[in-house]
Design a protein around this motif. Structure first.
Motif, PDB file in Angstrom:
ATOM      1  N   VAL A  11     -11.043  -1.802   2.004  1.00  0.00           N
ATOM      2  CA  VAL A  11      -9.762  -1.263   2.486  1.00  0.00           C
ATOM      3  C   VAL A  11      -8.851  -2.424   2.847  1.00  0.00           C
ATOM      4  O   VAL A  11      -9.241  -3.336   3.572  1.00  0.00           O
ATOM      5  N   HIS A  12      -7.613  -2.381   2.340  1.00  0.00           N
ATOM      6  CA  HIS A  12      -6.659  -3.467   2.548  1.00  0.00           C
ATOM      7  C   HIS A  12      -5.376  -2.893   3.142  1.00  0.00           C
ATOM      8  O   HIS A  12      -4.726  -2.051   2.516  1.00  0.00           O
ATOM      9  N   PRO A 148      -0.012   9.496  -1.197  1.00  0.00           N
ATOM     10  CA  PRO A 148       0.714   8.880  -0.079  1.00  0.00           C
ATOM     11  C   PRO A 148       0.024   8.948   1.272  1.00  0.00           C
ATOM     12  O   PRO A 148       0.129   8.002   2.056  1.00  0.00           O
ATOM     13  N   VAL A 149      -0.678  10.035   1.566  1.00  0.00           N
ATOM     14  CA  VAL A 149      -1.295  10.195   2.884  1.00  0.00           C
ATOM     15  C   VAL A 149      -2.773  10.539   2.735  1.00  0.00           C
ATOM     16  O   VAL A 149      -3.138  11.515   2.080  1.00  0.00           O
ATOM     17  N   ILE A 150      -3.628   9.719   3.335  1.00  0.00           N
ATOM     18  CA  ILE A 150      -5.060  10.024   3.412  1.00  0.00           C
ATOM     19  C   ILE A 150      -5.331  10.501   4.834  1.00  0.00           C
ATOM     20  O   ILE A 150      -5.275   9.705   5.771  1.00  0.00           O
ATOM     21  N   VAL A 173      -6.840   2.809  -5.122  1.00  0.00           N
ATOM     22  CA  VAL A 173      -6.152   3.881  -4.410  1.00  0.00           C
ATOM     23  C   VAL A 173      -4.958   3.272  -3.688  1.00  0.00           C
ATOM     24  O   VAL A 173      -5.118   2.333  -2.907  1.00  0.00           O
ATOM     25  N   LEU A 174      -3.773   3.786  -3.952  1.00  0.00           N
ATOM     26  CA  LEU A 174      -2.573   3.367  -3.235  1.00  0.00           C
ATOM     27  C   LEU A 174      -2.128   4.506  -2.342  1.00  0.00           C
ATOM     28  O   LEU A 174      -1.913   5.629  -2.814  1.00  0.00           O
ATOM     29  N   ALA A 175      -2.009   4.231  -1.047  1.00  0.00           N
ATOM     30  CA  ALA A 175      -1.570   5.235  -0.081  1.00  0.00           C
ATOM     31  C   ALA A 175      -0.556   4.598   0.858  1.00  0.00           C
ATOM     32  O   ALA A 175      -0.699   3.422   1.225  1.00  0.00           O
ATOM     33  N   TRP A 197      -5.566   0.485  -0.821  1.00  0.00           N
ATOM     34  CA  TRP A 197      -4.460  -0.311  -0.302  1.00  0.00           C
ATOM     35  C   TRP A 197      -3.489   0.604   0.433  1.00  0.00           C
ATOM     36  O   TRP A 197      -3.076   1.642  -0.105  1.00  0.00           O
ATOM     37  N   LEU A 198      -3.134   0.230   1.665  1.00  0.00           N
ATOM     38  CA  LEU A 198      -2.259   1.059   2.493  1.00  0.00           C
ATOM     39  C   LEU A 198      -1.192   0.208   3.167  1.00  0.00           C
ATOM     40  O   LEU A 198      -1.382  -0.993   3.398  1.00  0.00           O
ATOM     41  N   ALA A 199      -0.098   0.888   3.523  1.00  0.00           N
ATOM     42  CA  ALA A 199       0.936   0.240   4.333  1.00  0.00           C
ATOM     43  C   ALA A 199       0.606   0.316   5.814  1.00  0.00           C
ATOM     44  O   ALA A 199       1.036  -0.535   6.592  1.00  0.00           O
TER      45      ALA A 199
END
Length: 229
Positions: A11-12, A148-150, A173-175, A197-199
């Motif tokens: 997870v990043h 967008p949302v996990i 996975v981009l979220a 990858w998440l913001a």
């Protein structure tokens, strides 16, 4: 909120200052549908840059010629077999950013999943992966899953399992944002082949499975389908 320190190694969470500011703007209830669409696109663009820099490799391609007649070696990306897989509906808001980033057009496949209200368990209602009933038939080497949302992580984990069964070798996975517990659940679904990858990461979920403070329902915000009652 950049998230807790204890997350799985795959997870990043980005620390890009522009991305963090845009995420803060996206949280606001004052952001209208046009704002939400633009912010999700911009966040996806920044996040996608970071993820693809770590996930793709530049390799030598064929020889081409410049307008002045000089020959040069082109550059291609490896792996070449890539597909985008948005989870309906909200994942559609991330597609354009990734299409902008990737140097060549790639297939866009769609997965329709929703959470059953009582149990919050994922239910698949749509799947247009080619030959998805035949493991490995037509599967991309790399699938970029857009969600967008996990929240609880159930939907993302189910999508990862579907792509694994389809025959992909790796998944990004981009979220935009996720709950710590849900992100961990998704990351542990297939850890040797998945990077998330998440913001940003929020710590809490409401009893309805929504992130706190979160972003609200991104699909409703994008498509103006927010209930009035």
């Amino acid at each position: 909120m950049t998230g807790p320190a204890q997350l799985p190694k795959n997870v990043h969470v980005s620390h890009h200052p522009c991305l963090q500011a845009k995420l803060s703007q996206l949280r606001s209830k004052s952001a209208n549908a046009r704002d939400v669409k633009a912010l999700i696109n911009e966040i996806s663009l920044i996040l996608g840059c970071e993820a693809l820099a770590k996930s793709l490799t530049a390799v030598r391609g064929r020889t081409d010629t410049t307008p002045l007649g000089f020959e040069y070696n082109t550059v291609q990306n490896s792996p070449e077999s890539v597909s985008l897989v948005p989870i309906l509906r909200s994942g559609l808001g991330m597609v354009e950013a990734l299409q902008t980033l990737l140097p060549v057009p790639v297939p866009v496949h769609h997965l329709g999943l929703y959470r059953e209200p009582a149990t919050l368990s994922p239910v698949e209602y749509y799947n247009n992966l080619p030959n998805h009933n035949e493991t490995g038939a037509g599967a991309s080497r790399l699938a970029i899953l857009l969600d967008p949302v996990i929240a609880t992580g159930g939907t993302c984990a189910a999508a990862i399992q579907t792509l694994k069964e389809w025959g992909v070798q790796r998944i990004i996975v981009l979220a935009v944002i996720g709950a710590a517990s849900g992100v961990t659940k998704a990351a542990e679904e297939w850890p040797e082949a998945v990077d998330i990858w998440l913001a940003g990461v929020d710590e809490e979920l409401t009893d309805r499975g929504m992130l706190k403070p979160g972003l609200g329902d991104v699909g409703d915000r994008l498509f103006l389908t927010i209930a009035t009652t």
